[in-house]
Design a protein around this motif. Structure first.
Motif, short mmCIF file in Angstrom:
data_model
loop_
_atom_site.label_atom_id
_atom_site.label_comp_id
_atom_site.label_asym_id
_atom_site.label_seq_id
_atom_site.Cartn_x
_atom_site.Cartn_y
_atom_site.Cartn_z
N THR A 176 2.87 6.69 11.51
CA THR A 176 3.49 5.54 10.85
C THR A 176 4.04 5.94 9.50
O THR A 176 3.60 6.94 8.89
N VAL A 177 4.99 5.15 9.01
CA VAL A 177 5.55 5.37 7.67
C VAL A 177 4.47 5.04 6.65
O VAL A 177 3.80 4.01 6.73
N GLN A 178 4.31 5.93 5.66
CA GLN A 178 3.26 5.78 4.66
C GLN A 178 3.85 5.40 3.30
O GLN A 178 5.01 5.65 3.00
N TYR A 179 3.00 4.81 2.50
CA TYR A 179 3.34 4.40 1.13
C TYR A 179 3.82 5.61 0.32
O TYR A 179 3.22 6.68 0.40
N PRO A 180 4.92 5.51 -0.42
CA PRO A 180 5.75 4.32 -0.68
C PRO A 180 6.96 4.19 0.24
O PRO A 180 8.02 3.76 -0.20
N GLY A 181 6.82 4.61 1.49
CA GLY A 181 7.89 4.51 2.45
C GLY A 181 8.78 5.72 2.52
O GLY A 181 9.93 5.64 2.96
N SER A 182 8.26 6.90 2.11
CA SER A 182 9.08 8.11 2.07
C SER A 182 8.57 9.23 2.98
O SER A 182 9.16 10.30 3.02
N TRP A 183 7.47 8.99 3.71
CA TRP A 183 6.94 10.04 4.56
C TRP A 183 6.13 9.41 5.70
O TRP A 183 5.77 8.23 5.64
N CYS A 184 5.89 10.18 6.73
CA CYS A 184 5.13 9.72 7.89
C CYS A 184 3.93 10.62 8.12
O CYS A 184 4.00 11.83 7.90
N PHE A 185 2.85 10.00 8.57
CA PHE A 185 1.62 10.75 8.79
C PHE A 185 0.77 9.97 9.79
O PHE A 185 1.15 8.89 10.26
#
Length: 345
Positions: A176-185
């Motif tokens: 899923t997209v992770q905070y602040p919306g710039s990477w996925c993990f």
């Protein structure tokens, strides 16, 4: 972004953050500078490794240099791929949902994050195992290790890490997209698949660090015992064997400091009761901040790894301590054939 609490896609979850907050957190200049320094460090290490390989040497050192080359190359590619995505996102501040509604980019980045995260840890334990056998069981390993065999081992590590990274695409957990919306993990959620995959990632990484620590401790203890045993002077380790262990211990320390906080945090969050993630898929802001901080600490591993090799070479250490170069050349753990012949009656 996703402030309404809805989940529009398989890789999106609610994340209450404004554009102004994203601008304060996501700095393209910091991300670009971080990636530039990391790429330059790994390129420098690769050039030094190329020169060391051309100089030749014993087979054990050649194998170790091959593993080191695989580690530095992995770190370089990891910074290049993930850095390109993060810097582009920070510079454009694009809405991930609008740019990647099918989640293909997010899935790709999630696989990349897991792959390049596990590879340094798995390569570290591989190098520790090779040195453990070479130091404690010198006669049980082949005198000459094939270059192809060493690279095949590196390739096997890549395959294992890639296989684990692909598990969410096969149904075990999801990215899923992770905070602040710039990477996925990986997702720190409550679904059985998310919990199983997250714990598998954390436990495999922690096991790699722990096994590296055990093997390196035994190897260092063996070297110290043999090195100070005057009655076995003919079996003293060569300088290159000490050099390899110093570098390997440095790599282990860097991996432990950079990765263990994130691995422990993932395990604690997934096992925490009550769950940290809400039924709608939203994480507590404090948890999102901690995940981002621990991830940034872990990425320092890719910058520090090459400097361990660059700085802890005999050529550098002799400049810092000239007495090292005047020490009589020690012999190998393997008694030489010439010495055996001379001792024959």
């Amino acid at each position: 972004m996703w402030a309404n609490g809805s989940s529009p896609g398989p890789c999106f979850r609610p994340m209450n953050i404004t554009l102004e907050e994203r601008r304060l957190i996501a700095s393209p200049w910091f991300a670009a500078s971080f990636c530039t320094v990391g790429l330059a460090s790994n390129l420098l290490a690769l050039s030094v490794l190329a020169g060391a390989r051309q100089s030749g040497g014993v087979s054990a050192r050649s194998s170790f240099l091959t593993f080191l080359c695989g580690l530095v190359l992995t770190d370089f590619l990891g910074l290049l791929i993930t850095g390109a995505i993060v810097v582009a996102q920070h510079a454009a501040l694009f809405d991930w949902q609008a740019v990647d509604p099918s989640c293909r980019l997010c899935h790709f980045m999630g696989v990349v994050m897991v792959f390049f995260g596990l590879c340094p840890l798995l390569l570290g334990v591989t190098m520790a195992s090779e040195r453990y056998v070479g130091i404690t069981r010198p006669f049980s390993r082949p005198r000459v290790t094939s270059l192809h065999r060493a690279w095949a081992t590196v390739a096997l590590v890549w395959v294992v890490a890639l296989g684990l990274g692909l598990l969410p695409l096969l149904g075990l957990g999801h990215y899923t997209v992770q905070y602040p919306g710039s990477w996925c993990f990986l997702t720190l959620g409550t679904e059985p698949g998310d919990v199983a995959f997250g714990l598998l990632f954390a436990l495999l990484g922690s096991l790699s660090v722990g096994l590296s620590f055990f093997l390196n401790t035994v190897s260092v203890a063996t070297l110290c015992r043999v090195y100070h045993d005057r009655e076995a002077a003919q079996q003293r380790p060569r300088d290159c064997e000490v050099e390899m262990m110093v570098q390997l211990v440095g790599i282990m320390v860097v991996a432990s400091v950079c990765w263990m906080p994130l691995l422990v945090f993932i395990a604690q969050t997934l096992l925490q009761t009550p769950p940290v993630m809400s039924p709608s898929g939203q994480l507590v802001r404090a948890t999102e901040h901690q995940l981002l901080i621990f991830l940034r600490v872990a990425t320092w591993n890719q910058i520090l790894d090459p400097w361990v090799y660059i700085l802890f070479r005999r050529a550098v250490l002799r400049r810092l301590q000239p007495r090292v170069s005047t020490r009589p050349r020690a012999l190998s753990l393997r008694p030489s054939l010439a010495q055996d012949v001379l001792r024959e009656p």
